[in-house]
Enzyme design. Structure first.
Site, PDB file in Angstrom:
ATOM      1  N   LYS A  87       0.954  -1.372   0.190  1.00  0.00           N
ATOM      2  CA  LYS A  87      -0.162   0.076   0.427  1.00  0.00           C
ATOM      3  C   LYS A  87       0.724   1.313   0.283  1.00  0.00           C
ATOM      4  CE  LYS A  87      -4.710   1.274  -0.183  1.00  0.00           C
ATOM      5  NZ  LYS A  87      -5.750   0.345  -0.059  1.00  0.00           N
ATOM      6  N   LYS A 190     -17.408   6.817  -4.077  1.00  0.00           N
ATOM      7  CA  LYS A 190     -17.116   6.332  -5.236  1.00  0.00           C
ATOM      8  C   LYS A 190     -17.784   4.683  -5.184  1.00  0.00           C
ATOM      9  CE  LYS A 190     -12.636   6.827  -5.474  1.00  0.00           C
ATOM     10  NZ  LYS A 190     -11.233   6.887  -5.932  1.00  0.00           N
ATOM     11  N   GLY A 192     -20.008   4.037  -2.147  1.00  0.00           N
ATOM     12  CA  GLY A 192     -20.571   3.573  -1.368  1.00  0.00           C
ATOM     13  C   GLY A 192     -22.203   3.886  -2.305  1.00  0.00           C
TER      14      GLY A 192
END
Length: 364
Positions: A87, A190, A192
């Site tokens: 990440k 984006k 939800g």
């Protein structure tokens, strides 16, 4: 590459993490301040998105990237991908600080890892940003369709969360339909936003909240039957059947769980549980928690498919498997009388151990 070494954060990395590698990236000319973390490459190169966020301190950014990258190792393993966990976070306000120069500088840092880390979108970054990063880097997924990529990975993230929610409903209530159930969604950006659509199609009643007014305005325009409340505090106080945290992490703390009426928690946000005791409290209260990294894997499945030459239908078929994976996690948790997160961890660790044992560190 114009770069400098940032001062060492007060967080003791060696004492606090089992990560393979943490890279601090600082380009003075563009203002880039980023951290890339590789948790494990036992199953392959670490794949995970780039989060662009105005962290209050470097320590806060480091803690976030360590937790997120570790979660990606487990997410990718549980999803059946031959990929490890990585990440990245960029420190700054994406609306004010994002620029072509900054993204290209970031791409050069990712390129310097020679394929040990594959980047993609996350909060604050978009497919168009990945196209810019790719001008300097060969190890980018989640690109726009125009550039041969998968496009917006939130599409299958939401689809996977919906499948996980259906599986949770089947486990909790004996039916995987959400028809007639009230689902509260905190965060309708984006992911939800797409999740709202799936739930309405299935016949659910949906209540939402978001701190960003344009996100709410879009939901009202697209789905006028959706009810809006002013805050997350107001949302969790509603009479809900399902609560879906779809914003940033730490959404499930002692105060939220104390007032939550929902019998299922299943959402897209990463690292939802504020501390380990919260999930135990939910279990004691009869609230079924679908582990976030189990149900929100649709996005990484979508962008990982680019590595084979992207096929949306193939990726969607794989994301549909989140239903069965969630059922397996919940059944194991019930059988062993452990929390769902512990059950999911055991399944992921088993795969990392059994499949990845012959290549502890991925080298390109």
């Amino acid at each position: 590459m114009s770069s400098t070494v940032e001062s060492t954060p007060t967080l003791d990395l060696f004492a606090s993490t089992d990560h393979e590698q943490v890279v601090f990236c600082h380009d003075q000319a563009s203002g880039l301040r980023a951290v890339i973390a590789l948790h494990s490459t036992a199953l392959g190169p670490g794949l995970g998105g780039t989060r662009f966020h105005p962290y209050a301190s470097t320590d806060e950014a480091v803690r976030d990237v360590l937790a997120l990258s570790r979660g990606m190792s487990y997410k990718n393993a549980l999803a059946g991908l031959d990929l490890g966990g990585g990440k990245a976070v960029i420190i700054g306000d994406p609306r004010a600080d994002k620029s072509e120069a900054l993204l290209r500088a970031y791409g050069r840092f990712v390129q310097s890892l020679h394929g040990r880390y594959l980047t993609a979108c996350d909060v604050g970054t978009f497919s168009e940003d990945m196209d810019v990063v790719a001008r300097e880097c060969d190890f980018v997924t989640g690109r726009t369709v125009a550039h041969g990529g998968a496009g917006d990975s939130s599409v299958l993230t939401a689809y996977g969360v919906f499948q996980g929610m259906r599986a949770s409903a089947a486990h909790q209530w004996g039916s995987d339909s959400l028809a007639g159930r009230t689902v509260g969604i905190s965060g309708v950006g984006k992911v939800g936003r797409h999740l709202v659509g799936h739930l309405l199609e299935d016949g659910a009643d949906v209540v939402v909240t978001d701190v960003w007014a344009p996100a709410i305005d879009r939901i009202r325009a697209e789905h006028p039957t959706v009810r809006v409340v002013d805050s997350t505090e107001a949302l969790v106080a509603e009479q809900l059947d399902v609560y879906a945290p779809c914003a940033l992490g730490g959404a499930l703390d002692d105060e939220v769980v104390e007032v939550l009426s929902a019998r299922i928690v299943c959402g897209a946000a990463n690292n939802q549980v504020a501390h380990a005791g919260v999930e135990k409290t939910m279990q004691e209260r009869g609230i079924l928690y679908a582990p976030d990294y189990c149900v929100n894997a649709g996005g990484v499945i979508q962008v990982a498919d680019e590595l084979e030459g992207f096929s949306f239908e193939r990726a969607k078929h794989r994301a549909a498997g989140i239903y069965d994976t969630t059922r397996s996690v919940l059944e194991l948790a019930a059988r062993d009388d452990v929390t769902p997160s512990l059950a999911a961890d055991r399944l992921a660790e088993r795969r990392m151990r059994d499949v990845g044992r012959l290549r502890d560190i991925h080298l390109p």
